[in-house]
Design a protein around this motif. Structure first.
Motif, PDB file in Angstrom:
ATOM      1  N   ILE A  43      12.329  30.885 -45.692  1.00 16.76           N
ATOM      2  CA  ILE A  43      12.304  30.140 -45.532  1.00 16.76           C
ATOM      3  C   ILE A  43      10.923  29.353 -45.931  1.00 16.76           C
ATOM      4  N   ALA A  44      10.091  30.242 -46.561  1.00 14.56           N
ATOM      5  CA  ALA A  44       9.609  29.284 -47.592  1.00 14.56           C
ATOM      6  C   ALA A  44       8.726  30.537 -48.744  1.00 14.56           C
ATOM      7  N   ILE A  45       8.819  29.341 -49.766  1.00 12.37           N
ATOM      8  CA  ILE A  45       7.944  30.427 -51.303  1.00 12.37           C
ATOM      9  C   ILE A  45       6.289  30.121 -51.463  1.00 12.37           C
ATOM     10  N   PHE A  46       5.864  30.545 -51.635  1.00 14.26           N
ATOM     11  CA  PHE A  46       4.232  30.148 -51.573  1.00 14.26           C
ATOM     12  C   PHE A  46       4.044  31.603 -53.162  1.00 14.26           C
ATOM     13  N   ASP A  47       3.264  30.676 -53.708  1.00 10.86           N
ATOM     14  CA  ASP A  47       2.587  31.299 -54.940  1.00 10.86           C
ATOM     15  C   ASP A  47       1.398  32.410 -54.046  1.00 10.86           C
ATOM     16  N   VAL A  89       8.949  34.182 -48.090  1.00 14.62           N
ATOM     17  CA  VAL A  89       9.101  34.548 -46.100  1.00 14.62           C
ATOM     18  C   VAL A  89       9.698  34.208 -46.156  1.00 14.62           C
ATOM     19  N   THR A  90      10.851  35.195 -45.414  1.00 15.76           N
ATOM     20  CA  THR A  90      12.143  35.366 -44.485  1.00 15.76           C
ATOM     21  C   THR A  90      12.577  35.529 -43.425  1.00 15.76           C
ATOM     22  N   LYS A  91      14.007  35.338 -42.980  1.00 16.53           N
ATOM     23  CA  LYS A  91      13.875  35.412 -41.044  1.00 16.53           C
ATOM     24  C   LYS A  91      13.742  36.317 -41.004  1.00 16.53           C
ATOM     25  N   ASN A  92      13.561  37.656 -41.529  1.00 15.60           N
ATOM     26  CA  ASN A  92      13.264  39.367 -41.276  1.00 15.60           C
ATOM     27  C   ASN A  92      11.811  39.769 -41.901  1.00 15.60           C
ATOM     28  N   LEU A 123      11.739  30.475 -58.902  1.00 17.55           N
ATOM     29  CA  LEU A 123      12.110  31.342 -57.463  1.00 17.55           C
ATOM     30  C   LEU A 123      12.391  30.079 -56.855  1.00 17.55           C
ATOM     31  N   LYS A 124      11.122  28.910 -56.878  1.00 17.73           N
ATOM     32  CA  LYS A 124      11.828  27.573 -55.929  1.00 17.73           C
ATOM     33  C   LYS A 124      12.790  26.614 -57.095  1.00 17.73           C
ATOM     34  N   LYS A 125      12.901  26.651 -57.926  1.00 17.82           N
ATOM     35  CA  LYS A 125      14.050  26.122 -59.102  1.00 17.82           C
ATOM     36  C   LYS A 125      15.497  27.000 -58.656  1.00 17.82           C
ATOM     37  N   ARG A 126      15.471  27.892 -58.420  1.00 22.74           N
ATOM     38  CA  ARG A 126      16.520  28.764 -58.284  1.00 22.74           C
ATOM     39  C   ARG A 126      16.916  28.670 -56.726  1.00 22.74           C
ATOM     40  N   ALA A 127      15.787  28.702 -56.181  1.00 28.50           N
ATOM     41  CA  ALA A 127      16.542  27.993 -55.072  1.00 28.50           C
ATOM     42  C   ALA A 127      17.226  26.749 -54.335  1.00 28.50           C
ATOM     43  N   LYS A 128      16.420  25.537 -55.175  1.00 24.35           N
ATOM     44  CA  LYS A 128      17.023  23.807 -55.540  1.00 24.35           C
ATOM     45  C   LYS A 128      18.161  24.143 -55.957  1.00 24.35           C
ATOM     46  N   ILE A 129      18.563  25.182 -56.716  1.00 26.98           N
ATOM     47  CA  ILE A 129      19.630  24.683 -57.479  1.00 26.98           C
ATOM     48  C   ILE A 129      20.768  24.692 -56.498  1.00 26.98           C
TER      49      ILE A 129
END
Length: 82
Positions: free
Chosen positions: A17-21, A57-60, A72-78
């Motif tokens: 759902i989200a990645i935060f610093d 943050v994930t669903k659960n 982590l955002k770079k990994r998700a973007k890829i």
């Protein structure tokens, strides 16, 4: 597809759902309340022994990850580009 969050923890990219610093926890009262609520409801998991650098943050579950939010955002973007 999957995203490696650190240690031996891997999640499905569809659950993300989200990645935060980690600094957002200290700078935002609402973010702190969100994390406290997740901890009280047993929905918070620390990954590894290292100091947390990001909140995922994930669903659960909410994870404290030792990997920086930018990595982590770079990994998700890829994964989103595939």
């Amino acid at each position: 597809m999957y995203i490696h969050l650190g240690g031996e923890k891997i999640i499905r990219s569809s659950e993300l759902i989200a990645i935060f610093d980690i600094s957002i926890e200290k700078s935002s009262k609402i973010s702190k309340q969100f994390v406290v609520h997740a901890q009280e409801s047993k929905g918070l998991e620390r990954i590894g022994e290292e100091e947390a650098k990001s909140i995922v943050v994930t669903k659960n579950i909410v994870y404290y990850s030792p990997i920086s939010s930018s990595t982590l955002k770079k990994r998700a973007k890829i994964l989103l580009e595939i």
